[in-house]
Design a protein around this motif. Structure first.
Motif, PDB file in Angstrom:
ATOM      1  N   PRO A  60       5.878  -0.587  13.398  1.00 16.88           N
ATOM      2  CA  PRO A  60       5.944  -1.977  13.882  1.00 16.88           C
ATOM      3  C   PRO A  60       5.207  -2.933  12.940  1.00 16.88           C
ATOM      4  CG  PRO A  60       5.241  -0.461  15.624  1.00 16.88           C
ATOM      5  CD  PRO A  60       5.170   0.304  14.343  1.00 16.88           C
ATOM      6  N   GLN A  61       5.759  -4.121  12.776  1.00  8.87           N
ATOM      7  CA  GLN A  61       5.113  -5.130  11.941  1.00  8.87           C
ATOM      8  C   GLN A  61       3.731  -5.475  12.476  1.00  8.87           C
ATOM      9  OE1 GLN A  61       6.270  -6.501   9.012  1.00  8.87           O
ATOM     10  NE2 GLN A  61       4.245  -7.453   8.867  1.00  8.87           N
ATOM     11  N   GLU A  62       3.575  -5.457  13.809  1.00  4.27           N
ATOM     12  CA  GLU A  62       2.273  -5.778  14.393  1.00  4.27           C
ATOM     13  C   GLU A  62       1.223  -4.755  13.978  1.00  4.27           C
ATOM     14  OE1 GLU A  62       4.950  -5.036  17.414  1.00  4.27           O
ATOM     15  OE2 GLU A  62       5.695  -6.274  15.774  1.00  4.27           O
ATOM     16  N   GLN A  63       1.625  -3.487  13.893  1.00  4.05           N
ATOM     17  CA  GLN A  63       0.683  -2.456  13.465  1.00  4.05           C
ATOM     18  C   GLN A  63       0.294  -2.658  12.004  1.00  4.05           C
ATOM     19  OE1 GLN A  63       2.139   1.634  13.116  1.00  4.05           O
ATOM     20  NE2 GLN A  63       0.237   2.380  14.033  1.00  4.05           N
ATOM     21  N   PHE A  64       1.269  -2.942  11.168  1.00  2.56           N
ATOM     22  CA  PHE A  64       0.994  -3.235   9.758  1.00  2.56           C
ATOM     23  C   PHE A  64       0.028  -4.411   9.646  1.00  2.56           C
ATOM     24  CE2 PHE A  64       1.857  -5.577   5.861  1.00  2.56           C
ATOM     25  CZ  PHE A  64       1.803  -4.578   4.891  1.00  2.56           C
ATOM     26  N   ASP A  65       0.264  -5.457  10.438  1.00  2.09           N
ATOM     27  CA  ASP A  65      -0.580  -6.657  10.368  1.00  2.09           C
ATOM     28  C   ASP A  65      -2.007  -6.369  10.827  1.00  2.09           C
ATOM     29  OD1 ASP A  65       1.552  -8.120   9.406  1.00  2.09           O
ATOM     30  OD2 ASP A  65       2.097  -8.953  11.361  1.00  2.09           O
ATOM     31  N   ARG A  66      -2.165  -5.513  11.836  1.00  2.00           N
ATOM     32  CA  ARG A  66      -3.516  -5.179  12.310  1.00  2.00           C
ATOM     33  C   ARG A  66      -4.306  -4.440  11.231  1.00  2.00           C
ATOM     34  NH1 ARG A  66      -0.754  -4.157  17.274  1.00  2.00           N
ATOM     35  NH2 ARG A  66      -0.616  -1.937  16.781  1.00  2.00           N
ATOM     36  N   ILE A  67      -3.643  -3.508  10.565  1.00  2.00           N
ATOM     37  CA  ILE A  67      -4.310  -2.762   9.493  1.00  2.00           C
ATOM     38  C   ILE A  67      -4.591  -3.678   8.311  1.00  2.00           C
ATOM     39  CG2 ILE A  67      -4.034  -0.848   7.855  1.00  2.00           C
ATOM     40  CD1 ILE A  67      -2.334   0.532  10.052  1.00  2.00           C
ATOM     41  N   LEU A  68      -3.642  -4.540   8.002  1.00  2.00           N
ATOM     42  CA  LEU A  68      -3.830  -5.510   6.933  1.00  2.00           C
ATOM     43  C   LEU A  68      -5.050  -6.391   7.193  1.00  2.00           C
ATOM     44  CD1 LEU A  68      -2.910  -7.169   4.444  1.00  2.00           C
ATOM     45  CD2 LEU A  68      -1.411  -8.443   6.012  1.00  2.00           C
ATOM     46  N   LYS A  69      -5.204  -6.836   8.425  1.00  2.00           N
ATOM     47  CA  LYS A  69      -6.352  -7.685   8.776  1.00  2.00           C
ATOM     48  C   LYS A  69      -7.664  -6.950   8.563  1.00  2.00           C
ATOM     49  CE  LYS A  69      -8.099 -10.645  12.495  1.00  2.00           C
ATOM     50  NZ  LYS A  69      -7.856 -11.133  13.891  1.00  2.00           N
ATOM     51  N   LEU A  70      -7.703  -5.680   8.908  1.00  2.00           N
ATOM     52  CA  LEU A  70      -8.908  -4.880   8.709  1.00  2.00           C
ATOM     53  C   LEU A  70      -9.251  -4.753   7.227  1.00  2.00           C
ATOM     54  CD1 LEU A  70      -8.210  -1.990  11.248  1.00  2.00           C
ATOM     55  CD2 LEU A  70     -10.053  -3.679  11.431  1.00  2.00           C
ATOM     56  N   LEU A  71      -8.252  -4.421   6.410  1.00  2.00           N
ATOM     57  CA  LEU A  71      -8.492  -4.196   4.985  1.00  2.00           C
ATOM     58  C   LEU A  71      -8.789  -5.492   4.235  1.00  2.00           C
ATOM     59  CD1 LEU A  71      -5.826  -1.481   4.045  1.00  2.00           C
ATOM     60  CD2 LEU A  71      -8.123  -1.185   4.978  1.00  2.00           C
ATOM     61  N   SER A  72      -8.363  -6.616   4.800  1.00  2.00           N
ATOM     62  CA  SER A  72      -8.559  -7.905   4.131  1.00  2.00           C
ATOM     63  C   SER A  72      -9.894  -8.556   4.470  1.00  2.00           C
ATOM     64  CB  SER A  72      -7.429  -8.878   4.522  1.00  2.00           C
ATOM     65  OG  SER A  72      -6.173  -8.356   4.180  1.00  2.00           O
ATOM     66  N   ASP A  73     -10.590  -8.038   5.469  1.00  2.00           N
ATOM     67  CA  ASP A  73     -11.840  -8.643   5.916  1.00  2.00           C
ATOM     68  C   ASP A  73     -12.959  -8.311   4.932  1.00  2.00           C
ATOM     69  OD1 ASP A  73     -14.115  -9.522   7.172  1.00  2.00           O
ATOM     70  OD2 ASP A  73     -13.658  -8.603   9.113  1.00  2.00           O
ATOM     71  N   PRO A  74     -13.463  -9.288   4.169  1.00  2.00           N
ATOM     72  CA  PRO A  74     -14.472  -8.999   3.146  1.00  2.00           C
ATOM     73  C   PRO A  74     -15.808  -8.542   3.719  1.00  2.00           C
ATOM     74  CG  PRO A  74     -14.194 -11.371   3.404  1.00  2.00           C
ATOM     75  CD  PRO A  74     -13.118 -10.722   4.222  1.00  2.00           C
ATOM     76  N   ALA A  75     -16.017  -8.727   5.028  1.00  2.52           N
ATOM     77  CA  ALA A  75     -17.275  -8.301   5.648  1.00  2.52           C
ATOM     78  C   ALA A  75     -17.287  -6.805   5.935  1.00  2.52           C
ATOM     79  CB  ALA A  75     -17.509  -9.080   6.942  1.00  2.52           C
ATOM     80  N   ARG A  76     -16.138  -6.171   5.832  1.00  2.00           N
ATOM     81  CA  ARG A  76     -16.041  -4.748   6.150  1.00  2.00           C
ATOM     82  C   ARG A  76     -16.063  -3.893   4.880  1.00  2.00           C
ATOM     83  NH1 ARG A  76     -13.944  -4.228  11.513  1.00  2.00           N
ATOM     84  NH2 ARG A  76     -12.996  -6.162  12.272  1.00  2.00           N
TER      85      ARG A  76
END
Length: 288
Positions: free
Chosen positions: A115-131
């Motif tokens: 699902p695109q929503e799953q891809f977007d959730r993982i993308l958000k995690l990997l894009s967060d510079p605080a993590r």
């Protein structure tokens, strides 16, 4: 179709108690379904006859057939190239063209299944510079983890590719915080040490765990917050990694775009520090 896929397909038809059973099976898949019917009933607080009706509604003749399917999936997860060779289907003609055709079919299946929503959730995690992002794969799949980690390092800081040597894990795992992300790659035949790593990290460090696996699902899924299943079987003795690689490449592109000014600044600084001589305006190396 796996039992997991069947349950998800039939979710809308289930009653409240049946959804409770479905959630319990999926939460610890496939191991919860291998329990006796009495154990599953006690775990879910639903009667044994309700479990019998549930498995019938999703298409099985009874609980034993339901369990046989789950056990069969566990066996599929252990199949080696020697096992797969017995069912291999090779083209008599241009094998390269045929192999490319098979790959294109698998990629279309992957695009439809994730699902695109799953891809977007993982993308958000990997894009967060605080993590902090920690990555590791198995004996073969660690090359895919390496592909992702090398590109992410060029895009953003706080990327850590864990050592394949378990003796080095304690020192590295002490750096994992609750807000961080652990990305694991594990395909059949699954590696017990990776499953143990996921269990320890989930219980002791509590990061978000992302698993990239196949449709029979690595045991790591029991400890994961996000599970992405991609096709790997292509009717040869060797499973393919092409869908996992394309999924990773799509992440790389979108992570770089999430904050392009920061990505651009980092790549420029990266290039200034490379040891190779810069290219002059006429296209030749400037060794001065």
């Amino acid at each position: 179709m796996t039992v997991r896929e069947t349950i998800r397909r039939e979710t809308a038809k289930l009653t409240a108690s049946e959804r409770k059973i479905a959630n319990a099976v999926l939460a610890d898949y496939p191991f919860s379904g291998i329990q006796t019917i009495q154990e599953l009933a006690e775990r879910t607080g639903v009667s044994a006859p309700s479990i019998t009706r549930f498995v019938s509604k999703i298409g099985f003749a009874g609980y034993q057939e339901f369990q046989r399917q789950l056990i069969g999936e566990l066996r599929e997860g252990r199949r080696s190239p020697l096992d797969l060779k017995a069912t291999e289907k090779l083209s008599d003609g241009d094998f390269l063209a045929d192999y490319a055709r098979r790959a294109s079919v698998l990629l279309a299946d992957m695009a439809a299944a994730v699902p695109q929503e799953q891809f977007d959730r993982i993308l958000k995690l990997l894009s967060d510079p605080a993590r902090n992002i920690f990555l590791l794969g198995g004996r073969i799949s660690d090359t895919i983890a390496g592909l992702l980690s090398r590109h992410l390092r060029q895009i953003r800081p706080r990327i850590h590719h864990l050592s394949p040597n378990p003796e080095q894990w304690p020192d590295q795992l002490l750096n994992i915080r609750r807000q961080d992300v652990l990305v694991l790659f594990d395909f059949r035949r699954y590696q017990p040490d990776l499953a143990r790593l996921a269990e320890v990290v989930a219980n002791k460090r509590h990061p978000t765990i992302v698993l990239i696996t196949d449709r029979w699902m690595s045991p790591i899924a029991r400890h994961s917050d996000h599970v992405v299943t991609v096709p790997i079987e292509n009717d040869t003795a060797w499973d393919t990694a092409i869908c996992a690689v394309v999924f990773v490449e799509a992440l790389i592109v979108k992570v770089s775009q999430a904050d392009w000014p920061a990505t651009k600044t980092r790549i420029e600084a990266w290039d200034e520090l490379r040891l190779s001589p810069p290219i002059s305006k006429n296209g030749e190396r400037d060794d001065s």
